[in-house]
Write an enzyme that holds these catalytic residues in place. Sequence first.
Site, PDB file in Angstrom:
ATOM      1  N   GLU A  65       4.022   4.439 -11.388  1.00  0.00           N
ATOM      2  CA  GLU A  65       3.631   3.117 -10.287  1.00  0.00           C
ATOM      3  C   GLU A  65       2.346   2.992 -10.334  1.00  0.00           C
ATOM      4  OE1 GLU A  65       6.022   2.004  -6.263  1.00  0.00           O
ATOM      5  OE2 GLU A  65       4.443   2.708  -5.976  1.00  0.00           O
ATOM      6  N   TYR A 105       0.960  -1.281   0.193  1.00  0.00           N
ATOM      7  CA  TYR A 105       0.457  -0.006   0.085  1.00  0.00           C
ATOM      8  C   TYR A 105       0.468   1.437  -0.142  1.00  0.00           C
ATOM      9  CZ  TYR A 105      -3.821  -3.083   0.982  1.00  0.00           C
ATOM     10  OH  TYR A 105      -4.648  -3.841   0.465  1.00  0.00           O
ATOM     11  N   SER A 106       0.836   2.002  -1.253  1.00  0.00           N
ATOM     12  CA  SER A 106       1.685   3.535  -1.400  1.00  0.00           C
ATOM     13  C   SER A 106       1.248   4.084   0.396  1.00  0.00           C
ATOM     14  CB  SER A 106       0.750   4.255  -2.564  1.00  0.00           C
ATOM     15  OG  SER A 106       1.132   3.564  -3.039  1.00  0.00           O
ATOM     16  N   TYR A 126      -0.691  -0.419  -9.777  1.00  0.00           N
ATOM     17  CA  TYR A 126      -1.035  -1.947  -9.665  1.00  0.00           C
ATOM     18  C   TYR A 126      -2.587  -2.742  -9.913  1.00  0.00           C
ATOM     19  CZ  TYR A 126      -2.525   1.150  -6.058  1.00  0.00           C
ATOM     20  OH  TYR A 126      -3.250   2.253  -5.884  1.00  0.00           O
ATOM     21  N   CYS A 161       0.255   6.687 -10.842  1.00  0.00           N
ATOM     22  CA  CYS A 161       0.437   5.975  -9.909  1.00  0.00           C
ATOM     23  C   CYS A 161      -1.328   5.553  -9.852  1.00  0.00           C
ATOM     24  CB  CYS A 161       0.539   6.478  -9.002  1.00  0.00           C
ATOM     25  SG  CYS A 161       0.090   5.582  -7.280  1.00  0.00           S
TER      26      CYS A 161
HETATM   27  P1  FAD Z   1      -7.143  -9.880  -2.526  1.00  0.00           P
HETATM   28  O1  FAD Z   1      -7.426 -10.925  -1.363  1.00  0.00           O
HETATM   29  O2  FAD Z   1      -5.815 -10.084  -2.831  1.00  0.00           O
HETATM   30  O3  FAD Z   1      -8.032 -10.853  -3.955  1.00  0.00           O
HETATM   31  C1  FAD Z   1      -7.468 -10.087  -5.173  1.00  0.00           C
HETATM   32  C2  FAD Z   1      -8.596  -9.815  -5.936  1.00  0.00           C
HETATM   33  O4  FAD Z   1      -8.952 -10.931  -6.604  1.00  0.00           O
HETATM   34  C3  FAD Z   1     -10.338  -8.894  -5.669  1.00  0.00           C
HETATM   35  O5  FAD Z   1     -10.411  -8.713  -6.417  1.00  0.00           O
HETATM   36  C4  FAD Z   1     -11.108 -10.536  -4.960  1.00  0.00           C
HETATM   37  O6  FAD Z   1     -12.435  -9.588  -4.776  1.00  0.00           O
HETATM   38  C5  FAD Z   1     -10.687 -11.248  -5.648  1.00  0.00           C
HETATM   39  N1  FAD Z   1     -10.892 -12.493  -5.659  1.00  0.00           N
HETATM   40  C6  FAD Z   1     -10.414 -13.186  -4.708  1.00  0.00           C
HETATM   41  N2  FAD Z   1     -11.382 -14.227  -4.491  1.00  0.00           N
HETATM   42  C7  FAD Z   1     -11.417 -14.760  -6.108  1.00  0.00           C
HETATM   43  C8  FAD Z   1     -11.855 -15.376  -6.442  1.00  0.00           C
HETATM   44  N3  FAD Z   1     -11.843 -16.721  -6.162  1.00  0.00           N
HETATM   45  N4  FAD Z   1     -12.424 -16.078  -7.854  1.00  0.00           N
HETATM   46  C9  FAD Z   1     -11.830 -14.374  -8.514  1.00  0.00           C
HETATM   47  N5  FAD Z   1     -11.451 -12.983  -7.854  1.00  0.00           N
HETATM   48  C10 FAD Z   1     -11.645 -13.625  -6.342  1.00  0.00           C
HETATM   49  N6  FAD Z   1      -4.537  -0.876  -2.757  1.00  0.00           N
HETATM   50  C11 FAD Z   1      -4.934   0.020  -2.489  1.00  0.00           C
HETATM   51  O7  FAD Z   1      -6.316   0.185  -2.062  1.00  0.00           O
HETATM   52  N7  FAD Z   1      -4.558   1.712  -2.124  1.00  0.00           N
HETATM   53  C12 FAD Z   1      -2.819   1.409  -2.147  1.00  0.00           C
HETATM   54  O8  FAD Z   1      -2.557   3.409  -1.736  1.00  0.00           O
HETATM   55  C13 FAD Z   1      -2.376   0.898  -2.685  1.00  0.00           C
HETATM   56  N8  FAD Z   1      -0.855   0.343  -3.249  1.00  0.00           N
HETATM   57  C14 FAD Z   1      -0.479   0.071  -3.670  1.00  0.00           C
HETATM   58  C15 FAD Z   1       0.997  -0.345  -4.466  1.00  0.00           C
HETATM   59  C16 FAD Z   1       1.614  -1.193  -5.087  1.00  0.00           C
HETATM   60  C17 FAD Z   1       2.780  -0.810  -5.373  1.00  0.00           C
HETATM   61  C18 FAD Z   1       1.386  -2.078  -5.426  1.00  0.00           C
HETATM   62  C19 FAD Z   1       1.627  -3.418  -6.121  1.00  0.00           C
HETATM   63  C20 FAD Z   1       0.138  -1.998  -4.730  1.00  0.00           C
HETATM   64  C21 FAD Z   1      -1.143  -1.306  -4.148  1.00  0.00           C
HETATM   65  N9  FAD Z   1      -2.182  -1.590  -4.147  1.00  0.00           N
HETATM   66  C22 FAD Z   1      -2.948  -0.781  -3.413  1.00  0.00           C
HETATM   67  C23 FAD Z   1      -3.116  -2.824  -4.038  1.00  0.00           C
HETATM   68  C24 FAD Z   1      -3.206  -4.326  -2.575  1.00  0.00           C
HETATM   69  O9  FAD Z   1      -1.418  -3.864  -2.898  1.00  0.00           O
HETATM   70  C25 FAD Z   1      -4.272  -4.792  -3.257  1.00  0.00           C
HETATM   71  O10 FAD Z   1      -3.478  -5.884  -4.337  1.00  0.00           O
HETATM   72  C26 FAD Z   1      -5.198  -4.567  -2.552  1.00  0.00           C
HETATM   73  O11 FAD Z   1      -5.549  -4.192  -1.969  1.00  0.00           O
HETATM   74  C27 FAD Z   1      -6.338  -5.909  -3.275  1.00  0.00           C
HETATM   75  O12 FAD Z   1      -5.725  -6.796  -1.903  1.00  0.00           O
HETATM   76  P2  FAD Z   1      -6.972  -7.996  -1.378  1.00  0.00           P
HETATM   77  O13 FAD Z   1      -6.001  -8.906  -0.301  1.00  0.00           O
HETATM   78  O14 FAD Z   1      -8.057  -6.893  -0.564  1.00  0.00           O
HETATM   79  O15 FAD Z   1      -7.441  -8.887  -2.392  1.00  0.00           O
END
Ligand code: FAD
Length: 388
Positions: free
Chosen positions: A386, A166-167, A388, A346
């Site tokens: 950046e 997360y940024s 994602y 971003c």
């Molecule tokens: P996850 O559990 O990883 O799931 C990912 C997606 O898959 C979700 O949409 C979920 O609904 C879906 N999913 C789950 N199970 C299934 C299934 N069985 N079938 C289909 N789909 C499914 N995010 C922000 O909100 N703010 C930020 O500032 C931010 N900064 C970032 C910076 C960088 C450099 C990077 C790489 C990423 C950033 N992100 C940011 C994204 C963040 O890291 C996560 O990827 C995001 O919050 C999703 O993570 P999660 O664990 O909630 O979802």
Amino acid sequence: PIVFGPDLIRSRTGRAALVIARTTSTFLCSSLVTHRTGPSITMQTMRAPVAQGAATRVAGRRVFRPVAATKVSTAVTTDVSKRTVPTALEEGEMPLNTYSNKAPFKAKIRSVETITGPKATGETCHIIVETAGKIPFWEGQSYGVIPPGTKINSKGKEVPHGTRLYSIASSRYGDDFDGNTASLCVRRAVYVDPETGKEDPAKKGICSNFLCDAAPGTEITMTGPTGKVLLLPADVNAPLICVATGTGIAPFRSFWRRCFMENVPNYKFTGLFWLFMGVANSDAKLYDEELQALAKAYPSQFRLDYALSREQKNRKGGKMYIQDKVEEYSDEIFDLLDNGAHMYFCGLKGMMPGIQEMLERVAKSKGLNYEEWVEGLKHRNQWHVEVY
Ligand code: FAD
């Protein structure tokens, strides 16, 4: 919800005070429902909706007009004055990967606040984490968060959840300007079944939902800080052109706070700060009150342009996407870049193809070779992406 002005409290008897109490509780109840915050945020919300209203005279009598209460936020401020900060955090090298998955940092969540309105396309939360200054970072970096719990991996083994990045949405001094907190801007990831069109909670995003649902005091396991792509330039006079979609605004919040809201002796920003922000509609804007306050306080140094895809039309009559808004100012932007500006992008990955296609078209119209132009900017460290 409505609230009444302080004059009413002073000029009326106990009966009027009762009216206030009832009206205020209506406001608080709706805050609880719409903002889904924990108890300590509710307390902060309770303190804030003081007295909005106006006393006017109708037929010689003093009457009080209630006014609609604005959403009261602990995440967004309209006080953009420069604050004193503990400058020890200016010293030393940039911190990088201080904490790893194997040896993470444990912190506590102080508050979670929904900062999107009811008609936004999804919920975004501003989350303040109490770090006691023990996981320092520089503006533009990210933290890793390891959500609690386990998953079954591809080999059928139960393992901890992986790290999500997360940024960081505050400057190194945090929202209190004392270096003891850091903030995140997190969009709740939901899964909508393409066949039924309904949300399937079994497939919701693990880490974003953990963060957006966290009660104050919840322990959070963190890694990092990480990232050196989005750092601010050393040249305090270099214009900063920041292009964000959705939560991509997070690192730019850390920038504008450092540039305008902190008194940092060795970082006196004198350049232009130009933020392009793309979201679906007005309710999906993030930190807008703070941005409007900056635009007012720094009219010649701070520019803000929104692309509201579902509310505005581009020049061709189609939806206004971020690349359409940037294109409106492409001559100025190319000139600024020619003269040393830094351009930052971003947000979601999907934003880049449209932007690149637009820039390539503009470059061509100016007789420039797009690839060479971008390569030159990258070479001079003026180009920062950046997504994602
Ligand atoms: P996850 O559990 O990883 O799931 C990912 C997606 O898959 C979700 O949409 C979920 O609904 C879906 N999913 C789950 N199970 C299934 C299934 N069985 N079938 C289909 N789909 C499914 N995010 C922000 O909100 N703010 C930020 O500032 C931010 N900064 C970032 C910076 C960088 C450099 C990077 C790489 C990423 C950033 N992100 C940011 C994204 C963040 O890291 C996560 O990827 C995001 O919050 C999703 O993570 P999660 O664990 O909630 O979802």
